[in-house]
Design a protein around this motif. Structure first.
Motif, PDB file in Angstrom:
ATOM      1  N   GLN A  43       0.835  -1.203   0.000  1.00  0.00           N
ATOM      2  CA  GLN A  43       0.000   0.000   0.000  1.00  0.00           C
ATOM      3  C   GLN A  43       0.871   1.254   0.000  1.00  0.00           C
ATOM      4  OE1 GLN A  43      -3.095   0.207  -0.504  1.00  0.00           O
ATOM      5  NE2 GLN A  43      -3.958   2.044   0.446  1.00  0.00           N
ATOM      6  N   ARG A  44       1.967   1.207   0.726  1.00  0.00           N
ATOM      7  CA  ARG A  44       2.864   2.359   0.771  1.00  0.00           C
ATOM      8  C   ARG A  44       3.615   2.552  -0.551  1.00  0.00           C
ATOM      9  NH1 ARG A  44       5.438   0.091   6.016  1.00  0.00           N
ATOM     10  NH2 ARG A  44       7.206   1.467   5.579  1.00  0.00           N
ATOM     11  N   VAL A  45       3.894   1.450  -1.263  1.00  0.00           N
ATOM     12  CA  VAL A  45       4.473   1.573  -2.601  1.00  0.00           C
ATOM     13  C   VAL A  45       3.496   2.309  -3.517  1.00  0.00           C
ATOM     14  CG1 VAL A  45       5.241   0.335  -4.663  1.00  0.00           C
ATOM     15  CG2 VAL A  45       5.907  -0.501  -2.400  1.00  0.00           C
ATOM     16  N   ALA A  46       2.228   1.917  -3.442  1.00  0.00           N
ATOM     17  CA  ALA A  46       1.203   2.560  -4.278  1.00  0.00           C
ATOM     18  C   ALA A  46       1.060   4.034  -3.929  1.00  0.00           C
ATOM     19  CB  ALA A  46      -0.133   1.834  -4.108  1.00  0.00           C
ATOM     20  N   LEU A  47       1.158   4.358  -2.648  1.00  0.00           N
ATOM     21  CA  LEU A  47       1.088   5.752  -2.232  1.00  0.00           C
ATOM     22  C   LEU A  47       2.285   6.536  -2.758  1.00  0.00           C
ATOM     23  CD1 LEU A  47      -0.345   7.944  -0.589  1.00  0.00           C
ATOM     24  CD2 LEU A  47       0.933   7.156   1.428  1.00  0.00           C
ATOM     25  N   ALA A  48       3.473   5.925  -2.708  1.00  0.00           N
ATOM     26  CA  ALA A  48       4.669   6.581  -3.247  1.00  0.00           C
ATOM     27  C   ALA A  48       4.494   6.862  -4.733  1.00  0.00           C
ATOM     28  CB  ALA A  48       5.899   5.700  -3.007  1.00  0.00           C
ATOM     29  N   CYS A  49       3.902   5.922  -5.464  1.00  0.00           N
ATOM     30  CA  CYS A  49       3.657   6.128  -6.895  1.00  0.00           C
ATOM     31  C   CYS A  49       2.735   7.325  -7.125  1.00  0.00           C
ATOM     32  CB  CYS A  49       3.042   4.869  -7.509  1.00  0.00           C
ATOM     33  SG  CYS A  49       4.163   3.452  -7.616  1.00  0.00           S
ATOM     34  N   ALA A  50       1.722   7.465  -6.268  1.00  0.00           N
ATOM     35  CA  ALA A  50       0.785   8.586  -6.404  1.00  0.00           C
ATOM     36  C   ALA A  50       1.462   9.923  -6.134  1.00  0.00           C
ATOM     37  CB  ALA A  50      -0.392   8.397  -5.453  1.00  0.00           C
ATOM     38  N   MET A  51       2.538   9.909  -5.342  1.00  0.00           N
ATOM     39  CA  MET A  51       3.195  11.144  -4.926  1.00  0.00           C
ATOM     40  C   MET A  51       4.276  11.616  -5.898  1.00  0.00           C
ATOM     41  SD  MET A  51       3.569  10.143  -0.901  1.00  0.00           S
ATOM     42  CE  MET A  51       4.794  11.406  -0.610  1.00  0.00           C
ATOM     43  N   VAL A  52       4.552  10.840  -6.938  1.00  0.00           N
ATOM     44  CA  VAL A  52       5.616  11.205  -7.880  1.00  0.00           C
ATOM     45  C   VAL A  52       5.347  12.575  -8.497  1.00  0.00           C
ATOM     46  CG1 VAL A  52       6.627  10.640 -10.116  1.00  0.00           C
ATOM     47  CG2 VAL A  52       6.288   8.843  -8.429  1.00  0.00           C
ATOM     48  N   GLY A  53       6.347  13.428  -8.449  1.00  0.00           N
ATOM     49  CA  GLY A  53       6.234  14.751  -9.056  1.00  0.00           C
ATOM     50  C   GLY A  53       5.527  15.773  -8.198  1.00  0.00           C
ATOM     51  N   ASP A  54       5.251  15.433  -6.934  1.00  0.00           N
ATOM     52  CA  ASP A  54       4.578  16.356  -6.022  1.00  0.00           C
ATOM     53  C   ASP A  54       3.316  16.942  -6.673  1.00  0.00           C
ATOM     54  OD1 ASP A  54       4.141  17.760  -3.692  1.00  0.00           O
ATOM     55  OD2 ASP A  54       5.516  19.387  -4.198  1.00  0.00           O
ATOM     56  N   PRO A  55       2.320  16.100  -6.966  1.00  0.00           N
ATOM     57  CA  PRO A  55       1.157  16.535  -7.757  1.00  0.00           C
ATOM     58  C   PRO A  55       0.329  17.620  -7.076  1.00  0.00           C
ATOM     59  CG  PRO A  55       0.800  14.347  -6.820  1.00  0.00           C
ATOM     60  CD  PRO A  55       2.223  14.687  -6.573  1.00  0.00           C
ATOM     61  N   ASP A  56      -0.323  18.423  -7.917  1.00  0.00           N
ATOM     62  CA  ASP A  56      -1.209  19.473  -7.411  1.00  0.00           C
ATOM     63  C   ASP A  56      -2.484  18.892  -6.820  1.00  0.00           C
ATOM     64  OD1 ASP A  56       0.470  21.592  -8.251  1.00  0.00           O
ATOM     65  OD2 ASP A  56      -0.295  21.391 -10.291  1.00  0.00           O
ATOM     66  N   LEU A  57      -2.876  17.703  -7.291  1.00  0.00           N
ATOM     67  CA  LEU A  57      -4.107  17.059  -6.830  1.00  0.00           C
ATOM     68  C   LEU A  57      -3.840  15.581  -6.579  1.00  0.00           C
ATOM     69  CD1 LEU A  57      -7.191  16.899  -6.342  1.00  0.00           C
ATOM     70  CD2 LEU A  57      -7.471  16.614  -8.821  1.00  0.00           C
ATOM     71  N   LEU A  58      -4.166  15.129  -5.368  1.00  0.00           N
ATOM     72  CA  LEU A  58      -4.084  13.706  -5.028  1.00  0.00           C
ATOM     73  C   LEU A  58      -5.502  13.160  -4.876  1.00  0.00           C
ATOM     74  CD1 LEU A  58      -1.253  13.450  -2.314  1.00  0.00           C
ATOM     75  CD2 LEU A  58      -1.268  12.295  -4.539  1.00  0.00           C
ATOM     76  N   VAL A  59      -5.780  12.068  -5.570  1.00  0.00           N
ATOM     77  CA  VAL A  59      -7.070  11.382  -5.458  1.00  0.00           C
ATOM     78  C   VAL A  59      -6.786  10.014  -4.847  1.00  0.00           C
ATOM     79  CG1 VAL A  59      -9.077  10.496  -6.687  1.00  0.00           C
ATOM     80  CG2 VAL A  59      -7.988  12.630  -7.446  1.00  0.00           C
ATOM     81  N   LEU A  60      -7.253   9.797  -3.627  1.00  0.00           N
ATOM     82  CA  LEU A  60      -6.880   8.611  -2.855  1.00  0.00           C
ATOM     83  C   LEU A  60      -8.122   7.838  -2.420  1.00  0.00           C
ATOM     84  CD1 LEU A  60      -4.230  10.306  -0.513  1.00  0.00           C
ATOM     85  CD2 LEU A  60      -3.868   9.320  -2.793  1.00  0.00           C
ATOM     86  N   ASP A  61      -8.180   6.579  -2.798  1.00  0.00           N
ATOM     87  CA  ASP A  61      -9.310   5.721  -2.439  1.00  0.00           C
ATOM     88  C   ASP A  61      -8.868   4.793  -1.304  1.00  0.00           C
ATOM     89  OD1 ASP A  61     -11.712   4.395  -2.395  1.00  0.00           O
ATOM     90  OD2 ASP A  61     -11.716   3.870  -4.524  1.00  0.00           O
ATOM     91  N   GLU A  62      -9.357   5.065  -0.105  1.00  0.00           N
ATOM     92  CA  GLU A  62      -9.004   4.299   1.098  1.00  0.00           C
ATOM     93  C   GLU A  62      -7.485   4.203   1.277  1.00  0.00           C
ATOM     94  OE1 GLU A  62     -11.088   3.326   3.330  1.00  0.00           O
ATOM     95  OE2 GLU A  62     -13.009   3.502   2.301  1.00  0.00           O
TER      96      GLU A  62
END
Length: 276
Positions: free
Chosen positions: A141-160
């Motif tokens: 789950q933390r790997v997936a979260l790290a993938c979402a954080m790549v590039g310091d995005p302006d918008l994070l959409v997180l499902d659970e």
């Protein structure tokens, strides 16, 4: 950051998202609701994974129905789905680097530095070269979260996002999200909303039934919560607390010891109204 007008998505005869209109600003926004409420479908549209059947959607001021603007949105967006599709033969480093490539980051030195940054943020540097198949569920789950954080995005959409995380990692997640620009997250954990979110949306049967602050949601139950040494059979809900007294939700009897409501109380009362 996210604007929708009468946004609708149906699967067969079921409207998973039914004419949802909302407008969010910066900060952490919580999306609450029971299973089947339509939260995941709404988040998938906000992540440009799913196209709406009707209505309007704007993300970061851009229109995802236009190919060029959709590409720009995806460069500035991070998405954590409910069931992340990680490649088990990859390492966490490989997975993060792959996501960076998909976002069209061509500078290898930058990708190497960015992979280390996000993996350090989720405390996975010690296993970043191990195969994902060998990691625990919480680590994945933390790997997936790290993938979402790549590039310091302006918008994070997180499902659970807290799925599978232990208490220490949940606190770490709170710290990470509190420094992000804008986060839209669904969760079943009301304590996460109370601790993190500036605004909350409550969804039932495909529609938004409440919009406000966590304090506003708790305020729905003002005067409706009381405690007693005995359980009241007329209460909507009642449970034994850690102090040994019973906490009740409903219409307090005369002389009852009314107490301040919590976010859970407001949500339970709203859910009761929606299903009666």
């Amino acid at each position: 950051m996210i604007e929708t007008t009468a946004l609708t998505k149906a699967f067969g005869r079921t409207r998973a998202v039914d004419e949802v209109t909302l407008s969010t600003g910066r900060g952490v926004i919580g999306l609450l609701g029971p299973n089947g409420a339509g939260k995941t479908t709404l988040l998938r549209m906000a992540a440009t994974v799913l196209a709406p059947d009707a209505g309007e959607l704007r993300l970061l001021g851009l229109d995802p129905s236009r190919a060029g603007e959709r590409v720009e949105i995806r460069r500035r967006l991070g998405y954590l789905p409910q069931s992340p599709g990680l490649y088990p033969g990859f390492t966490p480093y490989d997975m993060v680097d792959y996501v960076a490539v998909l976002k069209e980051h061509t500078d290898r030195a930058w990708r190497r530095q960015e992979a280390r940054r996000v993996l350090e943020a989720v405390e996975l540097t010690d296993v970043m070269h191990k195969k994902i198949r060998s990691l625990s569920g919480g680590m994945r789950q933390r790997v997936a979260l790290a993938c979402a954080m790549v590039g310091d995005p302006d918008l994070l959409v997180l499902d659970e996002p807290a799925n599978g995380l232990d208490p220490d990692q949940r606190l770490r997640l709170r710290s990470l999200l509190s420094t992000s620009s804008t986060v839209l997250m669904s969760t079943h954990n009301i304590s996460e909303v109370s601790a993190l979110c500036q605004r909350v949306y409550v969804m039932f049967d495909g529609r938004i039934r409440f919009t406000g602050t966590p304090a506003d949601l708790a305020g729905l139950a003002v005067g409706r919560v009381w405690e007693d040494d005995r359980q009241d059979p007329d209460a909507i809900r009642s449970w034994l607390t850690s102090t040994g007294t019973y906490r009740h939700l409903g219409h307090p009897p005369s002389g009852a010891q009314v107490v301040d409501p919590t976010l859970d109380d407001g949500y339970l009362l709203l859910a009761r109204k929606e299903h009666t």
